[in-house]
Design a protein around this motif. Sequence first.
Motif, PDB file in Angstrom:
ATOM      1  N   UNK A   1      28.087 -25.132   3.075  1.00 42.50           N
ATOM      2  CA  UNK A   1      26.808 -24.438   3.032  1.00 42.50           C
ATOM      3  C   UNK A   1      26.056 -24.804   1.760  1.00 42.50           C
ATOM      4  N   UNK A   2      24.732 -24.620   1.795  1.00 39.21           N
ATOM      5  CA  UNK A   2      23.881 -24.795   0.637  1.00 39.21           C
ATOM      6  C   UNK A   2      23.147 -23.484   0.368  1.00 39.21           C
ATOM      7  N   UNK A   3      22.506 -23.386  -0.786  1.00 42.35           N
ATOM      8  CA  UNK A   3      21.792 -22.175  -1.187  1.00 42.35           C
ATOM      9  C   UNK A   3      20.358 -22.514  -1.566  1.00 42.35           C
ATOM     10  N   UNK A   4      19.408 -21.771  -0.969  1.00 38.83           N
ATOM     11  CA  UNK A   4      17.980 -22.058  -1.134  1.00 38.83           C
ATOM     12  C   UNK A   4      17.289 -20.864  -1.755  1.00 38.83           C
ATOM     13  N   UNK A   5      16.566 -21.118  -2.851  1.00 40.73           N
ATOM     14  CA  UNK A   5      15.792 -20.084  -3.519  1.00 40.73           C
ATOM     15  C   UNK A   5      14.305 -20.422  -3.298  1.00 40.73           C
ATOM     16  N   UNK A   6      13.667 -19.767  -2.325  1.00 41.31           N
ATOM     17  CA  UNK A   6      12.343 -20.229  -1.883  1.00 41.31           C
ATOM     18  C   UNK A   6      11.233 -20.037  -2.904  1.00 41.31           C
ATOM     19  N   UNK A   7      11.273 -18.972  -3.730  1.00 40.45           N
ATOM     20  CA  UNK A   7      10.181 -18.758  -4.694  1.00 40.45           C
ATOM     21  C   UNK A   7      10.121 -19.880  -5.722  1.00 40.45           C
ATOM     22  N   UNK A   8      11.265 -20.258  -6.245  1.00 44.67           N
ATOM     23  CA  UNK A   8      11.315 -21.337  -7.228  1.00 44.67           C
ATOM     24  C   UNK A   8      11.573 -22.695  -6.587  1.00 44.67           C
ATOM     25  N   UNK A   9      11.862 -22.673  -5.285  1.00 43.11           N
ATOM     26  CA  UNK A   9      12.173 -23.892  -4.518  1.00 43.11           C
ATOM     27  C   UNK A   9      13.324 -24.671  -5.157  1.00 43.11           C
ATOM     28  N   UNK A  10      14.390 -23.931  -5.448  1.00 39.61           N
ATOM     29  CA  UNK A  10      15.625 -24.507  -5.960  1.00 39.61           C
ATOM     30  C   UNK A  10      16.605 -24.641  -4.803  1.00 39.61           C
ATOM     31  N   UNK A  11      17.316 -25.748  -4.761  1.00 38.00           N
ATOM     32  CA  UNK A  11      18.275 -25.988  -3.683  1.00 38.00           C
ATOM     33  C   UNK A  11      19.601 -26.454  -4.263  1.00 38.00           C
ATOM     34  N   UNK A  12      20.623 -25.600  -4.156  1.00 33.44           N
ATOM     35  CA  UNK A  12      21.989 -25.982  -4.543  1.00 33.44           C
ATOM     36  C   UNK A  12      22.617 -26.672  -3.350  1.00 33.44           C
ATOM     37  N   UNK A  13      22.910 -27.960  -3.490  1.00 30.39           N
ATOM     38  CA  UNK A  13      23.240 -28.787  -2.327  1.00 30.39           C
ATOM     39  C   UNK A  13      24.723 -29.084  -2.167  1.00 30.39           C
ATOM     40  N   UNK A  14      25.584 -28.559  -3.061  1.00 27.61           N
ATOM     41  CA  UNK A  14      27.006 -28.833  -2.914  1.00 27.61           C
ATOM     42  C   UNK A  14      27.270 -30.324  -2.898  1.00 27.61           C
ATOM     43  N   UNK A  15      28.032 -30.766  -1.895  1.00 26.67           N
ATOM     44  CA  UNK A  15      28.364 -32.190  -1.777  1.00 26.67           C
ATOM     45  C   UNK A  15      27.571 -32.892  -0.684  1.00 26.67           C
ATOM     46  N   UNK A  16      26.500 -32.272  -0.191  1.00 32.25           N
ATOM     47  CA  UNK A  16      25.721 -32.969   0.832  1.00 32.25           C
ATOM     48  C   UNK A  16      25.105 -34.245   0.280  1.00 32.25           C
ATOM     49  N   UNK A  17      24.663 -34.191  -0.969  1.00 34.27           N
ATOM     50  CA  UNK A  17      24.113 -35.375  -1.617  1.00 34.27           C
ATOM     51  C   UNK A  17      24.132 -35.179  -3.117  1.00 34.27           C
ATOM     52  N   UNK A  18      23.977 -36.289  -3.827  1.00 27.90           N
ATOM     53  CA  UNK A  18      23.775 -36.273  -5.272  1.00 27.90           C
ATOM     54  C   UNK A  18      22.671 -37.269  -5.567  1.00 27.90           C
ATOM     55  N   UNK A  19      22.432 -37.510  -6.834  1.00 26.31           N
ATOM     56  CA  UNK A  19      21.412 -38.490  -7.177  1.00 26.31           C
ATOM     57  C   UNK A  19      21.811 -39.906  -6.857  1.00 26.31           C
ATOM     58  N   UNK A  20      23.086 -40.110  -6.480  1.00 32.42           N
ATOM     59  CA  UNK A  20      23.568 -41.476  -6.287  1.00 32.42           C
ATOM     60  C   UNK A  20      24.349 -41.676  -4.997  1.00 32.42           C
TER      61      UNK A  20
END
Length: 339
Positions: A146-165
């Motif tokens: 699962x991931x976590x979405x904070x809509x007001x600040x538009x922050x997305x904790x993505x776990x291991x779905x992706x990284x910058x690389x």
Amino acid sequence: MSAGAADRLPTWVTWQRRPFPDANLLLLHGRCPALVDSGFVGHAEETAAWAHARAGNIALVVNTHWHSDHVGGNARLQAMGAGVAASALDAKAVGRRDPGCCLAEYLDQPVAPYTVDRPLHDGQLLRLGDTDWQVVDTPGHTPGHLCLWQPEERLLAVGDTLSGYDVGWVNLALDGPEAATTALDSLHRLADLAPRVLLPSHGPIPEDPGAAFGAALRRAQRLVDDPAGAVWYGARRIFAFALMIRDGLPTAEAECYLHARAWLADAARLLGRTPEALAAELVDSMLRSGAAVLRDGRLHASAEHTPVTTASLRVPFPRAWPDAVGTSPPAHPPIRHIG
């Protein structure tokens, strides 16, 4: 964390990058201090001390998924009074004490016994710190991710779905041939949220979320198009992790270690090789690519990682975990092998 990344985070978020075998630290401050993921068991004390020093008593740990580098501090933090939240799928298996919990035995990655206090469902709102986050089911890397979405600040904790690389590896043997497509669908769902800041579990905060999604979608599509490549990718990641948490393996013993691993046997079957042939090829390919190096008679992972003491690995596999309160012993393992 770069200055640019720090400027994009609210004051109630503390984020710190950590090398493998741990996940990055994401701490959400407020009346209900929360930690997203808890790292590897070998560094559980350090994780708990870091969180306590910055937020006091942690009220809740939220696991993006149950791999050892994300749940290893759960037991220590629970002993300090924290609750643990995880996807309903992971919560049910942990509650039953299924032998396949966390894939700990399958991957040979130790996890200290813990319980899940709050099963989470897609779309659920969760108060973390002083803000509400939305649970987003994102299966693929694991079925219960699962991931976590904070809509007001538009922050997305993505776990291991992706990284910058990169993107998370997929397990075609246990989760079926559709696992790579499932992971790709989850990435599309996250990209549609158009987050302002991505908070990955590994690597730095990407400077450009759109570019990070573009690269991740291309990489995930390759795993769909090339199942053999997806199997190889997973095998290399799993073996590199094994080398990291064991301070390498004696060169003469590396292939014997691999012969005993269930994940290696599954990968060999999917690739049409014998386990012995795949073990030899895996060691050779990692040396040739530079993913592993020989040093003082031992095979080591070359990626940056934090040492782990041998004593910290001596925790029971889930089949030997004590029963959780109110549960009975598991009737069968949860792992489903796909031939």
